[in-house]
Design an enzyme around this catalytic site. Structure first.
Site, short mmCIF file in Angstrom:
data_model
loop_
_atom_site.label_atom_id
_atom_site.label_comp_id
_atom_site.label_asym_id
_atom_site.label_seq_id
_atom_site.Cartn_x
_atom_site.Cartn_y
_atom_site.Cartn_z
N SER A 1 0.83 -1.20 0.00
CA SER A 1 0.00 0.00 0.00
C SER A 1 0.86 1.25 0.00
O SER A 1 2.00 1.22 0.49
CB SER A 1 -0.89 0.01 1.25
OG SER A 1 -1.51 1.27 1.38
N TYR B 1 -1.23 0.14 10.28
CA TYR B 1 -1.39 -0.48 8.97
C TYR B 1 -0.19 -0.14 8.09
O TYR B 1 0.38 -1.01 7.42
CB TYR B 1 -2.68 0.05 8.33
CG TYR B 1 -3.03 -0.51 6.98
CD1 TYR B 1 -3.46 -1.83 6.84
CD2 TYR B 1 -2.96 0.29 5.84
CE1 TYR B 1 -3.80 -2.33 5.59
CE2 TYR B 1 -3.30 -0.21 4.59
CZ TYR B 1 -3.71 -1.52 4.46
OH TYR B 1 -4.06 -2.01 3.23
#
Lengths: 245, 434
Positions: free
Chosen positions: A138, A151
């Site tokens: 990501s 995250y």
């Protein structure tokens, strides 16, 4: 590419990638955590043109089972031409800040579990030569931000792991692809207010398919995230630490 | 980013809750309060029949799976959020085509059922609903029903053309048609006025499965309703090379002064004269033949932020075509018409849908840029002519017809209303029923 393994196949992006492979008549082994969803997707892929679709269940928290899942994928398909690791989970940042238990789980799902799969795949492809390993990381892993660094650190660690793996497998003719999507309109982001930067899962999933076929190294998708992140990475820390990001 | 508005971008949505459904087996999502719901697919309805302002919509985009296909019969079962574009992408290479398709492929199966869409082959194949063998429907009572001509047949007939008001369609089964090539043998015939159109149409509709005409709404006198009749049949010849498909997003909202009557007239004249000879034959790929506007994504932005109206009606044939000529005269005189005027003759094949729009006669669809009151007044004038002639106005394209016009357009309303789900409504429905 004929024989494809997709882990986390019922996620919105991986589903679209699987559909691209199905249109080409590929043989697919798809794994996820819900048998019902897997069956539904398997039917869809067969109608779209997949030669064969096999399914496998797994739980991302049960790392010990990961080798076995890939072994069974390998035995059902006979060989593996490419593999996509696509599962992940967006943790509640505030909850993780209060207790490390949430963080541990987030790291297990988003980093350790992919690494367990990647370890088996790396050894398989190193021996076999040629092929592609792709994992979905990501843009959140490119720089830590206060709103999403749990995250982000899991994905950042995954990106570094993939970078090393790419370096290791390049001489064997095996490509390792890191996908760095920006915001995607998926069930994982259902509770977030959508801005103009949100892309559809179909667009991102189709890009992943193309990257796997070409053996790309690092893919930002949609493409403009490469420029956004280039700017974000280069903001000096003494400024960045004061920003509300 | 997804905007939950209608294609005409009029009226503006103020407050609309967005709910989602994750699988065809899931329970129907409903707001905690008394607000009503309406299924939302790709938002290609022009007016307010696909929105539910101050209430809630259910986004069906997660219902995107194909379920089963039988290559012996062409019967396809798929979830209701699947778009016609997806079906074409998967099945054209395998030698299958949609039984009926509208002028855009960016509509969902659920939307195709709810509006009982029609296409260039209406005179040969009827509406979409005629090719639906069964579908799944969830009602707010919690029931998951399968509807077909033999089981829950009342709901089957109410849901086809039922504007999404009878419950949420979760999957649809349709019969695809087999094709030998993705190309069509096409013929384009120039007609100088409406009389010629009627003649050309009568001569060619029996020969061609697909036909539609583009008409110029800016010329008068003996050129009233001049245009191009475009017809085709799927070719028996195979041609392997696929043209590269290119879609260009319309970049921004156009300024509203652009679409003035001089611009329209020049455009129409150029378009009419794009072919010099009366008849041109060609081998045409299905994409430009069926979906010429899909190549420009978001073309609705061309009309700027005020949006636009689309007006479509059907009127029965009269011997000299007086009704349709009268309508053309009004439109021409108003100088408000745009470039997209489409004329077609509907056949007499009946739809199973109680509320279905198409019926035997002649149908015209055209765009009007939203200039406020004068545009609304013109359409109201047209309503009167259409309804006096025993015609009907198409809800999927409407954002302004009156309660009376709606009643006159839907003679079987009383038969339909008992089947409406009590928790379902739409902006359109509240407008025409109050």
């Amino acid at each position: 590419m004929k024989k494809i393994v997709i882990i986390g196949a019922t996620s919105a992006v991986a589903t679209e990638t699987a559909r691209c492979f199905a249109l080409e008549g590929a043989e697919l082994f798809i794994a996820g955590r819900s048998q019902e969803k897997l069956e539904r997707l398997a039917d869809d892929l067969r109608v779209r043109g997949a030669a064969v679709v096999h399914t496998g269940l797994f739980n991302a928290r049960d790392l010990a089972s990961h080798d076995q899942l890939l072994e069974s994928a390998y035995h059902t398909l006979g060989e593996i031409d490419a593999a996509l690791i696509a599962h992940g989970d967006l943790p509640d940042q505030t909850e993780c800040q209060h207790s490390w238990i949430g963080t541990e789980q987030a790291l297990a799902t988003n980093f350790l579990s992919p690494v367990a799969f990647l370890t088996w795949l790396a050894n398989y492809f190193e021996k076999r030569g040629t092929g592609n390993i792709t994992a979905i990381s990501s843009v959140a892993g490119d720089r830590g931000r206060q709103s999403n660094y749990i995250y982000g650190s899991a994905k950042g660690a995954l990106s570094v792991f993939l970078q090393g793996l790419r370096n290791r497998l390049a001489p064997r003719g095996v490509s390792v692809t890191t996908i760095k999507p920006g915001f995607i309109d998926t069930p994982m982001t259902a509770d977030i207010k959508k801005g103009p930067l949100f892309a559809s899962a179909e667009l991102v999933g189709t890009r992943v398919h193309k990257a796997m076929k070409r053996g790309d190294s690092v893919v930002y998708t949609p493409f403009f995230w490469r420029f956004i992140m280039l700017i974000i990475i280069h903001i000096p820390e003494f400024i960045f630490k004061r920003l509300k990001l | 980013m997804k905007r939950y508005e209608s294609w005409g971008r009029y009226p503006t949505i103020r407050d609309q809750k967005v709910l989602t459904i994750s699988s065809r087996k899931a329970p129907l999502p409903l707001p905690d309060d008394e607000r009503s719901v309406l299924p939302y697919g790709l938002g290609r309805s022009y007016g307010d029949s696909c929105v539910n302002d101050n209430n809630a919509i259910i986004d069906t985009s997660a219902l995107s799976n194909l379920i089963a296909f039988d290559p012996n019969t062409g019967i396809l079962r798929a979830e209701s959020g699947v778009s016609l574009a997806t079906i074409l992408k998967v099945f054209v290479p395998k030698g299958w085509f949609l039984p009926v398709t509208p002028g855009t492929k960016f509509v969902t199966l659920g939307g195709a059922v709810a509006n009982d869409i029609h296409g260039k082959n209406h005179h040969r194949a009827g509406t979409f609903g005629r090719h639906v063998s069964q579908f799944g429907l969830i009602r707010s009572s919690g029931e998951h029903l399968t509807c077909s001509p033999t089981s829950n047949s009342d709901l089957f007939r109410a849901t086809i053309g039922g504007l999404g008001l009878t419950g949420l369609v979760t999957w649809v089964e349709i019969k695809l048609v087999s094709i030998k090539s993705p190309y069509l043998d096409t013929r384009t015939i120039k007609f100088r006025n409406l009389d010629e159109f009627v003649e050309v149409s009568r001569e060619n509709d029996p020969v061609y499965d697909y036909s539609v005409s583009w008409v110029d709404c800016t010329t008068e006198g003996d050129q009233l309703g001049r245009g191009l009749f475009m017809a085709g049949n799927f070719s028996e010849r195979r041609k392997s090379r696929q043209p590269k498909s290119l879609s260009i997003p319309f970049p921004c909202q156009a300024p509203s002064w652009l679409l003035n009557s001089y611009f329209m007239r020049s455009f129409n004249t150029l378009y009419y004269n794009k072919q010099l000879s009366r008849t041109v034959d060609a081998l045409t790929h299905y994409e430009p033949f069926f979906y010429p506007l899909d190549a420009i994504l978001d073309w609705n932005r061309m009309y700027g932020k005020r949006g636009f109206f689309q007006y479509q009606f059907v009127v029965p044939f009269d011997e000299k075509g007086e009704t349709i000529k009268e309508i053309f005269r009004r439109i021409t005189r108003s100088k408000r018409a745009s470039f997209l005027a489409v004329l077609k003759t509907f056949g007499d094949i009946e739809s199973p849908g109680i509320m279905s729009f198409p019926r035997k006669g002649i149908t015209l669809a055209l765009d009007f840029p939203n200039d406020g009151a004068p545009t609304l007044a013109l359409m109201k004038e047209l309503d009167t002519i259409v309804l006096q002639a025993g015609g009907s106005i198409y809800p999927a394209k409407d954002a302004r017809m009156s309660h009376e016009a709606f009643l006159a357009s839907h003679p079987r309303l009383a038969e339909f209303e008992p089947h409406i789900d009590p928790r379902f409504s739409s902006s359109f429905w509240r407008r025409v029923r109050n």
